[in-house]
Design a protein around this motif. Structure first.
Motif, PDB file in Angstrom:
ATOM      1  N   SER A  66     -33.502  15.773 -18.997  1.00 58.46           N
ATOM      2  CA  SER A  66     -33.523  14.578 -18.154  1.00 58.46           C
ATOM      3  C   SER A  66     -32.565  13.512 -18.660  1.00 58.46           C
ATOM      4  N   TYR A  67     -32.599  13.259 -19.959  1.00 60.57           N
ATOM      5  CA  TYR A  67     -31.749  12.212 -20.527  1.00 60.57           C
ATOM      6  C   TYR A  67     -30.271  12.555 -20.346  1.00 60.57           C
ATOM      7  N   CYS A  68     -29.916  13.817 -20.593  1.00 60.82           N
ATOM      8  CA  CYS A  68     -28.533  14.257 -20.434  1.00 60.82           C
ATOM      9  C   CYS A  68     -28.084  14.147 -18.980  1.00 60.82           C
ATOM     10  N   MET A  69     -28.926  14.583 -18.049  1.00 58.35           N
ATOM     11  CA  MET A  69     -28.550  14.521 -16.640  1.00 58.35           C
ATOM     12  C   MET A  69     -28.359  13.077 -16.179  1.00 58.35           C
ATOM     13  N   ARG A  70     -29.264  12.189 -16.590  1.00 64.08           N
ATOM     14  CA  ARG A  70     -29.160  10.785 -16.175  1.00 64.08           C
ATOM     15  C   ARG A  70     -27.899  10.135 -16.713  1.00 64.08           C
ATOM     16  N   THR A  71     -27.569  10.442 -17.955  1.00 62.81           N
ATOM     17  CA  THR A  71     -26.467   9.738 -18.603  1.00 62.81           C
ATOM     18  C   THR A  71     -25.106  10.393 -18.403  1.00 62.81           C
ATOM     19  N   GLU A  72     -25.071  11.728 -18.283  1.00 62.92           N
ATOM     20  CA  GLU A  72     -23.794  12.430 -18.194  1.00 62.92           C
ATOM     21  C   GLU A  72     -23.445  12.938 -16.796  1.00 62.92           C
ATOM     22  N   PHE A  73     -24.483  13.245 -15.986  1.00 65.03           N
ATOM     23  CA  PHE A  73     -24.228  13.821 -14.666  1.00 65.03           C
ATOM     24  C   PHE A  73     -25.092  13.143 -13.603  1.00 65.03           C
ATOM     25  N   PRO A  74     -24.895  11.853 -13.371  1.00 74.55           N
ATOM     26  CA  PRO A  74     -25.740  11.129 -12.406  1.00 74.55           C
ATOM     27  C   PRO A  74     -25.574  11.625 -10.978  1.00 74.55           C
ATOM     28  N   GLY A  75     -24.518  12.403 -10.705  1.00 71.14           N
ATOM     29  CA  GLY A  75     -24.315  12.942  -9.366  1.00 71.14           C
ATOM     30  C   GLY A  75     -25.142  14.173  -9.067  1.00 71.14           C
ATOM     31  N   ILE A  76     -25.904  14.652 -10.056  1.00 69.39           N
ATOM     32  CA  ILE A  76     -26.767  15.818  -9.859  1.00 69.39           C
ATOM     33  C   ILE A  76     -28.214  15.352  -9.707  1.00 69.39           C
ATOM     34  N   GLN A  77     -28.856  15.783  -8.639  1.00 70.10           N
ATOM     35  CA  GLN A  77     -30.270  15.478  -8.413  1.00 70.10           C
ATOM     36  C   GLN A  77     -31.130  16.544  -9.082  1.00 70.10           C
ATOM     37  N   VAL A  78     -32.063  16.131  -9.921  1.00 71.61           N
ATOM     38  CA  VAL A  78     -32.953  17.063 -10.610  1.00 71.61           C
ATOM     39  C   VAL A  78     -34.316  17.067  -9.939  1.00 71.61           C
ATOM     40  N   ILE A  79     -34.780  18.237  -9.548  1.00 75.84           N
ATOM     41  CA  ILE A  79     -36.099  18.402  -8.945  1.00 75.84           C
ATOM     42  C   ILE A  79     -37.003  19.027  -9.999  1.00 75.84           C
ATOM     43  N   GLU A  80     -37.918  18.242 -10.550  1.00 75.95           N
ATOM     44  CA  GLU A  80     -38.774  18.694 -11.648  1.00 75.95           C
ATOM     45  C   GLU A  80     -39.979  19.456 -11.108  1.00 75.95           C
ATOM     46  N   LEU A  81     -40.189  20.666 -11.633  1.00 81.28           N
ATOM     47  CA  LEU A  81     -41.274  21.529 -11.172  1.00 81.28           C
ATOM     48  C   LEU A  81     -42.126  21.963 -12.364  1.00 81.28           C
ATOM     49  N   PRO A  82     -43.189  21.213 -12.703  1.00 82.20           N
ATOM     50  CA  PRO A  82     -44.073  21.629 -13.802  1.00 82.20           C
ATOM     51  C   PRO A  82     -44.765  22.950 -13.463  1.00 82.20           C
ATOM     52  N   THR A  83     -44.909  23.822 -14.464  1.00 79.34           N
ATOM     53  CA  THR A  83     -45.445  25.161 -14.211  1.00 79.34           C
ATOM     54  C   THR A  83     -46.573  25.570 -15.150  1.00 79.34           C
ATOM     55  N   ASP A  84     -46.802  24.809 -16.213  1.00 81.51           N
ATOM     56  CA  ASP A  84     -47.793  25.180 -17.228  1.00 81.51           C
ATOM     57  C   ASP A  84     -47.466  26.537 -17.854  1.00 81.51           C
ATOM     58  N   TRP A  85     -46.154  26.869 -17.943  1.00 80.51           N
ATOM     59  CA  TRP A  85     -45.671  28.132 -18.502  1.00 80.51           C
ATOM     60  C   TRP A  85     -46.161  29.350 -17.720  1.00 80.51           C
ATOM     61  N   LYS A  86     -46.439  29.219 -16.420  1.00 80.53           N
ATOM     62  CA  LYS A  86     -46.961  30.326 -15.630  1.00 80.53           C
ATOM     63  C   LYS A  86     -45.921  30.772 -14.611  1.00 80.53           C
ATOM     64  N   GLY A  87     -45.587  32.058 -14.664  1.00 81.35           N
ATOM     65  CA  GLY A  87     -44.564  32.593 -13.789  1.00 81.35           C
ATOM     66  C   GLY A  87     -44.917  32.510 -12.324  1.00 81.35           C
ATOM     67  N   ASP A  88     -46.193  32.751 -11.967  1.00 80.95           N
ATOM     68  CA  ASP A  88     -46.575  32.702 -10.559  1.00 80.95           C
ATOM     69  C   ASP A  88     -46.495  31.288 -10.010  1.00 80.95           C
ATOM     70  N   VAL A  89     -46.857  30.313 -10.843  1.00 77.47           N
ATOM     71  CA  VAL A  89     -46.748  28.907 -10.434  1.00 77.47           C
ATOM     72  C   VAL A  89     -45.277  28.537 -10.238  1.00 77.47           C
ATOM     73  N   ALA A  90     -44.429  29.010 -11.146  1.00 74.82           N
ATOM     74  CA  ALA A  90     -42.996  28.739 -11.040  1.00 74.82           C
ATOM     75  C   ALA A  90     -42.429  29.300  -9.741  1.00 74.82           C
ATOM     76  N   ALA A  91     -42.797  30.533  -9.394  1.00 74.41           N
ATOM     77  CA  ALA A  91     -42.286  31.158  -8.182  1.00 74.41           C
ATOM     78  C   ALA A  91     -42.751  30.410  -6.936  1.00 74.41           C
ATOM     79  N   THR A  92     -44.015  29.990  -6.927  1.00 67.65           N
ATOM     80  CA  THR A  92     -44.551  29.262  -5.769  1.00 67.65           C
ATOM     81  C   THR A  92     -43.836  27.931  -5.576  1.00 67.65           C
ATOM     82  N   ARG A  93     -43.622  27.212  -6.667  1.00 67.07           N
ATOM     83  CA  ARG A  93     -42.989  25.896  -6.542  1.00 67.07           C
ATOM     84  C   ARG A  93     -41.503  26.010  -6.239  1.00 67.07           C
ATOM     85  N   LEU A  94     -40.872  27.038  -6.769  1.00 70.11           N
ATOM     86  CA  LEU A  94     -39.466  27.236  -6.442  1.00 70.11           C
ATOM     87  C   LEU A  94     -39.310  27.647  -4.983  1.00 70.11           C
TER      88      LEU A  94
END
Length: 347
Positions: free
Chosen positions: A183-211
């Protein structure tokens, strides 16, 4: 408990101020065999990812190679209650040191004090406990994982676009530090990139659903950051393949992907062009130096902050010392490097 994302500059400054000369590593006499009363206890944190399976294999190999006296290994399977019970069961056998890898870093509150009262040293692998004293933490600088992923993606996307970040559990030190660095790197070095944060609790099925949901709302997504390739890689590639979005690097429409872990499946994906890079988390060195420090603790050896003889740096934490092992960025240019642990025979 969700962590706030803050600049990591203060941490780096502390390391610089504390750097000194290492004692103990490489300077101590050869280790003597451990007596039966000086056994090492080991809890293996989980077996649901290829990274942790590799770590467990390296533990077994290094125990045999170093002729260590260890108690029967326990396995906590990512379960906090089981982890606590396992550590207390190991402690009841009075080892001189215990190697652990708490997945919930708040789970050690009070637990490390119990071990200290019994004169049992602790070595924590991959995560730094939230509270209590440790003899040594063996891990890598996880903020640098996020920073390396950010810098690579930022250059690949020429500073423009949308990136989905599949985060780990934000109550985990690794999850929030990787998120913090990214987050810090994106804000300071690449402000033209939008970051969509997807918490997953380290679970692959949750990651796939949110993606999947993100691809529906943001079809112009052109980058993905996987904080744990061992858990997220296959679900992510399967979803992109299903959607007709898995196009090789260099082809129009390719979604740039950077991962973390450095498992062989990620290397294969880089060779195919499915993903672009990963940060190699050293499963082999985690096992090697966790056992080495546990043996050193049993022998009463001490260490100081500063560079080591194995290309790492020991830094000071509130609860003790941390040996920050190297974690290289792996791309198409170096994916076949035979020194990378996932390219070793048998991995």
């Amino acid at each position: 408990m969700k962590r706030s994302i803050a600049p990591p500059a203060a941490v780096g400054g502390t390391i610089l101020l504390l750097s000194g000369t290492l004692t103990g590593c490489g300077a101590s006499p050869a280790a003597s065999p451990l007596a039966p009363s000086s056994a090492i206890g080991i809890d293996v944190p989980r077996a649901d990812s290829d990274f942790w399976k590799a770590y467990a294999r390296y533990l077994e190999q290094d125990i045999a190679a170093q002729h260590l006296n260890v108690l029967p290994l326990t396995h906590s399977d990512g379960d906090t209650t089981k982890f606590t019970a396992n550590i207390r069961a190991l402690a009841a056998q009075r080892p001189r040191a215990v190697v652990m890898a708490p997945q919930d870093t708040t789970a050690t509150i009070g637990l490390l004090d119990e071990l200290l009262a019994k004169h049992i040293s602790t070595v924590s692998v991959d995560t730094a406990p939230e509270s209590g004293s440790t003899y040594m933490v063996v891990r890598t600088d996880n903020r640098s994982y996020g920073t390396k992923a950010c810098e690579f993606l930022g250059r690949q996307l020429h500073g423009r676009g949308k990136v989905a970040e599949l985060q780990g559990a934000l109550e985990s030190i690794n999850g929030y530090e990787r998120s913090q660095g990214f987050s810090y790197c994106m804000r300071t070095e690449f402000p033209g990139i939008q970051v969509i944060e997807l918490p997953t609790d380290w679970k692959g099925d949750v990651a796939a659903t949110r993606l999947r949901s993100t691809l529906a709302t943001d079809p112009d997504l052109n980058g993905i950051y996987l904080q744990a390739g061992g858990v997220f890689l296959q679900p992510t590639l399967a979803l992109l393949r299903e959607k007709g979005l898995l196009k090789p690097a260099g082809q129009s429409g390719h979604i740039s992907i950077v991962s973390n872990d450095g498992i062989s499946q990620e290397y294969d994906a880089i060779r195919r062009g499915d993903i672009d890079a990963t940060v190699s988390q050293p499963a082999d060195l985690y096992a090697k130096y966790a056992l080495s420090y546990a043996q050193a603790a049993a022998e009463g050896r001490t260490f100081q902050v500063g560079p080591t003889d194995h290309d790492s740096t020991i830094v000071l934490l509130p609860g003790g010392l941390e040996d920050q092992l190297p974690a290289p960025l792996v791309t198409r240019d170096n994916v076949n490097d035979p020194t990378l642990w996932a390219n070793q025979p048998g991995t």
